[in-house]
Enzyme design. Structure first.
Site, PDB file in Angstrom:
ATOM      1  N   CYS A  99       0.725  -1.342  -0.008  1.00  0.00           N
ATOM      2  CA  CYS A  99       0.071  -0.013   0.070  1.00  0.00           C
ATOM      3  C   CYS A  99       0.803   1.190  -0.051  1.00  0.00           C
ATOM      4  O   CYS A  99       0.337   2.293  -0.201  1.00  0.00           O
ATOM      5  CB  CYS A  99      -0.948   0.098   1.144  1.00  0.00           C
ATOM      6  SG  CYS A  99      -0.118  -0.463   2.723  1.00  0.00           S
ATOM      7  N   GLY A 115      -3.227  -0.226   7.974  1.00  0.00           N
ATOM      8  CA  GLY A 115      -2.281  -0.843   6.973  1.00  0.00           C
ATOM      9  C   GLY A 115      -2.110  -2.126   7.583  1.00  0.00           C
ATOM     10  O   GLY A 115      -1.283  -3.171   6.752  1.00  0.00           O
ATOM     11  N   LYS A 139      10.422  -3.787   1.446  1.00  0.00           N
ATOM     12  CA  LYS A 139       9.475  -3.997   0.803  1.00  0.00           C
ATOM     13  C   LYS A 139       9.207  -3.027   0.005  1.00  0.00           C
ATOM     14  O   LYS A 139       9.050  -2.927  -1.348  1.00  0.00           O
ATOM     15  CB  LYS A 139       8.241  -4.547   1.538  1.00  0.00           C
ATOM     16  CG  LYS A 139       7.679  -5.917   1.892  1.00  0.00           C
ATOM     17  CD  LYS A 139       6.314  -5.773   2.471  1.00  0.00           C
ATOM     18  CE  LYS A 139       6.275  -6.964   3.656  1.00  0.00           C
ATOM     19  NZ  LYS A 139       4.943  -6.641   4.474  1.00  0.00           N
ATOM     20  N   ARG A 162       4.745   4.327  11.901  1.00  0.00           N
ATOM     21  CA  ARG A 162       3.144   4.133  12.120  1.00  0.00           C
ATOM     22  C   ARG A 162       2.619   5.152  13.042  1.00  0.00           C
ATOM     23  O   ARG A 162       3.320   5.624  13.995  1.00  0.00           O
ATOM     24  CB  ARG A 162       3.218   2.939  12.817  1.00  0.00           C
ATOM     25  CG  ARG A 162       1.662   2.422  13.024  1.00  0.00           C
ATOM     26  CD  ARG A 162       0.974   2.017  11.852  1.00  0.00           C
ATOM     27  NE  ARG A 162       1.587   0.519  11.433  1.00  0.00           N
ATOM     28  CZ  ARG A 162       1.273  -0.220  10.362  1.00  0.00           C
ATOM     29  NH1 ARG A 162       0.335   0.482   9.497  1.00  0.00           N
ATOM     30  NH2 ARG A 162       1.928  -1.391  10.106  1.00  0.00           N
ATOM     31  N   HIS A 167      -2.639   6.800   4.070  1.00  0.00           N
ATOM     32  CA  HIS A 167      -1.168   6.535   4.410  1.00  0.00           C
ATOM     33  C   HIS A 167      -0.816   8.017   3.526  1.00  0.00           C
ATOM     34  O   HIS A 167      -0.974   8.334   2.532  1.00  0.00           O
ATOM     35  CB  HIS A 167      -0.375   5.304   3.537  1.00  0.00           C
ATOM     36  CG  HIS A 167      -0.904   4.151   4.134  1.00  0.00           C
ATOM     37  ND1 HIS A 167      -1.224   4.006   5.513  1.00  0.00           N
ATOM     38  CD2 HIS A 167      -0.441   2.804   3.746  1.00  0.00           C
ATOM     39  CE1 HIS A 167      -1.138   2.630   5.699  1.00  0.00           C
ATOM     40  NE2 HIS A 167      -0.565   1.980   4.722  1.00  0.00           N
TER      41      HIS A 167
HETATM   42  N1  NAP Z   1      -4.531  -3.350   4.959  1.00  0.00           N
HETATM   43  C1  NAP Z   1      -4.050  -2.718   3.993  1.00  0.00           C
HETATM   44  O1  NAP Z   1      -3.781  -1.659   3.845  1.00  0.00           O
HETATM   45  C2  NAP Z   1      -3.343  -3.932   2.762  1.00  0.00           C
HETATM   46  C3  NAP Z   1      -2.553  -3.361   1.763  1.00  0.00           C
HETATM   47  C4  NAP Z   1      -2.251  -4.112   0.706  1.00  0.00           C
HETATM   48  C5  NAP Z   1      -1.979  -5.355   0.903  1.00  0.00           C
HETATM   49  N2  NAP Z   1      -2.586  -5.852   2.286  1.00  0.00           N
HETATM   50  C6  NAP Z   1      -2.269  -7.184   2.395  1.00  0.00           C
HETATM   51  O2  NAP Z   1      -3.667  -7.853   2.379  1.00  0.00           O
HETATM   52  C7  NAP Z   1      -3.740  -8.994   3.338  1.00  0.00           C
HETATM   53  C8  NAP Z   1      -4.811  -8.928   4.114  1.00  0.00           C
HETATM   54  O3  NAP Z   1      -4.673  -7.770   4.872  1.00  0.00           O
HETATM   55  P1  NAP Z   1      -5.802  -6.940   5.771  1.00  0.00           P
HETATM   56  O4  NAP Z   1      -5.504  -5.627   6.165  1.00  0.00           O
HETATM   57  O5  NAP Z   1      -7.076  -7.085   5.211  1.00  0.00           O
HETATM   58  O6  NAP Z   1      -5.603  -8.069   7.025  1.00  0.00           O
HETATM   59  P2  NAP Z   1      -7.097  -8.330   7.885  1.00  0.00           P
HETATM   60  O7  NAP Z   1      -7.835  -7.019   8.012  1.00  0.00           O
HETATM   61  O8  NAP Z   1      -6.312  -8.871   9.218  1.00  0.00           O
HETATM   62  O9  NAP Z   1      -8.049  -9.448   7.372  1.00  0.00           O
HETATM   63  C9  NAP Z   1      -7.456 -10.749   7.288  1.00  0.00           C
HETATM   64  C10 NAP Z   1      -8.546 -11.495   6.310  1.00  0.00           C
HETATM   65  O10 NAP Z   1      -7.814 -12.640   6.133  1.00  0.00           O
HETATM   66  C11 NAP Z   1      -8.840 -13.911   6.593  1.00  0.00           C
HETATM   67  N3  NAP Z   1      -8.196 -14.972   6.978  1.00  0.00           N
HETATM   68  C12 NAP Z   1      -7.264 -15.342   8.203  1.00  0.00           C
HETATM   69  N4  NAP Z   1      -6.837 -16.413   8.092  1.00  0.00           N
HETATM   70  C13 NAP Z   1      -7.491 -17.109   7.125  1.00  0.00           C
HETATM   71  C14 NAP Z   1      -7.470 -18.520   6.762  1.00  0.00           C
HETATM   72  N5  NAP Z   1      -6.839 -19.526   7.463  1.00  0.00           N
HETATM   73  N6  NAP Z   1      -8.406 -18.719   5.779  1.00  0.00           N
HETATM   74  C15 NAP Z   1      -9.079 -17.977   5.147  1.00  0.00           C
HETATM   75  N7  NAP Z   1      -9.016 -16.467   5.415  1.00  0.00           N
HETATM   76  C16 NAP Z   1      -8.398 -16.351   6.511  1.00  0.00           C
HETATM   77  C17 NAP Z   1      -9.624 -13.184   7.532  1.00  0.00           C
HETATM   78  O11 NAP Z   1     -10.900 -13.578   7.673  1.00  0.00           O
HETATM   79  P3  NAP Z   1     -11.525 -13.899   9.338  1.00  0.00           P
HETATM   80  O12 NAP Z   1     -12.179 -12.488   9.421  1.00  0.00           O
HETATM   81  O13 NAP Z   1     -12.844 -14.786   8.987  1.00  0.00           O
HETATM   82  O14 NAP Z   1     -10.508 -14.189  10.215  1.00  0.00           O
HETATM   83  C18 NAP Z   1      -9.473 -11.722   7.442  1.00  0.00           C
HETATM   84  O15 NAP Z   1     -10.825 -11.495   6.246  1.00  0.00           O
HETATM   85  C19 NAP Z   1      -2.174  -9.140   3.819  1.00  0.00           C
HETATM   86  O16 NAP Z   1      -1.520 -10.178   3.285  1.00  0.00           O
HETATM   87  C20 NAP Z   1      -1.848  -7.755   3.634  1.00  0.00           C
HETATM   88  O17 NAP Z   1      -0.406  -7.494   3.786  1.00  0.00           O
HETATM   89  C21 NAP Z   1      -3.074  -5.141   3.253  1.00  0.00           C
END
Ligand code: NAP
Length: 307
Positions: free
Chosen positions: A93, A124, A177, A198, A205
């Site tokens: 991001c 993030g 990264k 952070r 961001h």
């Molecule tokens: N947030 C950002 O700004 C951003 C930007 C770019 C990339 N990312 C990347 O996107 C990914 C997700 O980030 P996020 O910020 O959305 O995290 P998050 O809010 O913690 O959400 C994680 C998601 O993954 C699901 N999950 C966890 N364990 C799982 C499993 N074993 N099987 C299937 N689903 C599972 C969770 O579902 P439950 O709720 O059901 O547990 C939740 O929907 C990460 O790799 C992160 O690095 C994030």
């Protein structure tokens, strides 16, 4: 798995789908899967999806730097998506907005080096980290102890120069990264020094970017190039030429402002950017990649492909 069985509405309440656990998923019935999961989940399930002839867009960092896997930021290198690509990685991001801005600036003159300082919101790091800021703020006003769980230090009414783990050379994983992903997206080993912090912001961001060009440039050309770059909105009203994280929420553009010459070097430029990290570098990039895979063109960053 936690959410299995819960209703998930898409766009409007008429499209409600119950969430299904990933381990029960039959990928052979799916054409394209969008993974928004942590690295370990992407690592475990994406090979299974690919084996079942499902195409994949992955938001995690697991595949981003692997040779042969396209790392796509649609306004910069969306044209590199090929019909035969089975797996496409979406960028970090910060790497996404940074590469959009640097790509535009590189069309003015070659860049000798860039120094970037980030101010990253809690979202993030996922939902749990957003909740930590809220809980600590509540504890602060109720004179209760502020206990860090997701973050290494107190986040409410504080900030810290660490995103991810600190490595042996004292850089942190997010800094590595940003540099490596941006170089891969721009397809050039442009030297970048990154410091990631952070901050107690929920969404949005910000990045302070200092660029040193290898030759002279005109500020007018810089502005023209930034204005014409898809995905960027130049904010240049005199006296109010920047946006804040709160103002960029739910918007697709990377807002660029505070343009000024860096008087400490011959050809330097300093600027401020802010973008909604849940869109640019996350959901928006993924949807734009999907559009490119399906139609050969993204709808355009000024539009609103994610509603
Ligand atoms: N947030 C950002 O700004 C951003 C930007 C770019 C990339 N990312 C990347 O996107 C990914 C997700 O980030 P996020 O910020 O959305 O995290 P998050 O809010 O913690 O959400 C994680 C998601 O993954 C699901 N999950 C966890 N364990 C799982 C499993 N074993 N099987 C299937 N689903 C599972 C969770 O579902 P439950 O709720 O059901 O547990 C939740 O929907 C990460 O790799 C992160 O690095 C994030």
């Amino acid at each position: 798995k936690n959410s299995a069985g819960k209703p998930l509405s898409v766009r409007d309440k008429q499209h409600i789908h119950p969430v299904q656990a990933l381990e029960d998923c039959d990928f052979s019935q799916i054409d394209i899967a969008l993974f928004a999961t942590e690295n370990n989940v992407s690592k475990e399930y994406i090979p299974c999806a690919l084996e079942n002839h499902c195409r994949v867009i992955d938001s995690s960092s697991f595949y981003r730097l692997q040779e042969g896997i396209p790392l796509i930021v649609p306004p910069v290198n969306g044209d590199q998506i090929k019909q035969h690509d089975r797996l496409i990685a979406a960028a970090n991001c910060l790497a996404s907005p940074l590469s959009i801005v640097l790509s535009s600036l590189m069309s003015v003159a070659p860049i000798r080096r860039a120094v970037v300082t980030t101010f990253q919101s809690t979202s993030g790091a996922g939902k749990g980290s957003m909740d930590e800021l809220e809980q600590q703020t509540h504890s602060y006003f109720n004179q209760q102890p502020l206990i860090p769980r997701y973050f290494p230090r107190q986040i409410a009414f504080n900030l810290f120069p660490q995103v991810g783990e600190i490595l042996e050379d004292n850089f942190c994983t997010e800094e590595v990264k940003i540099v490596k992903e941006t170089q891969k997206i721009l397809n050039t080993p442009i030297p970048i020094l990154a410091t990631t912090t952070r901050v107690p912001v929920f969404i949005g961001h910000s990045i302070a970017i200092v660029v040193e060009f290898s030759e002279n440039f005109s500020m007018q050309t810089i502005k023209e190039k930034l204005r014409s770059m898809p995905g960027i909105r130049l904010v240049d009203h005199h006296g109010s030429d920047y946006l804040t994280p709160v103002e960029c929420q739910n918007q697709n553009d990377v807002f660029v402002g505070r343009l000024r010459r860096d008087p400490t070097v011959s050809h330097g430029l300093s600027l401020w950017t802010v973008s909604d990290n849940l869109r640019r570098g996350a959901a928006l990039d993924t949807v734009e990649i999907l559009q490119l895979m399906l139609n050969g063109s993204a709808e355009g960053s000024g539009q609103n492909p994610i509603g």
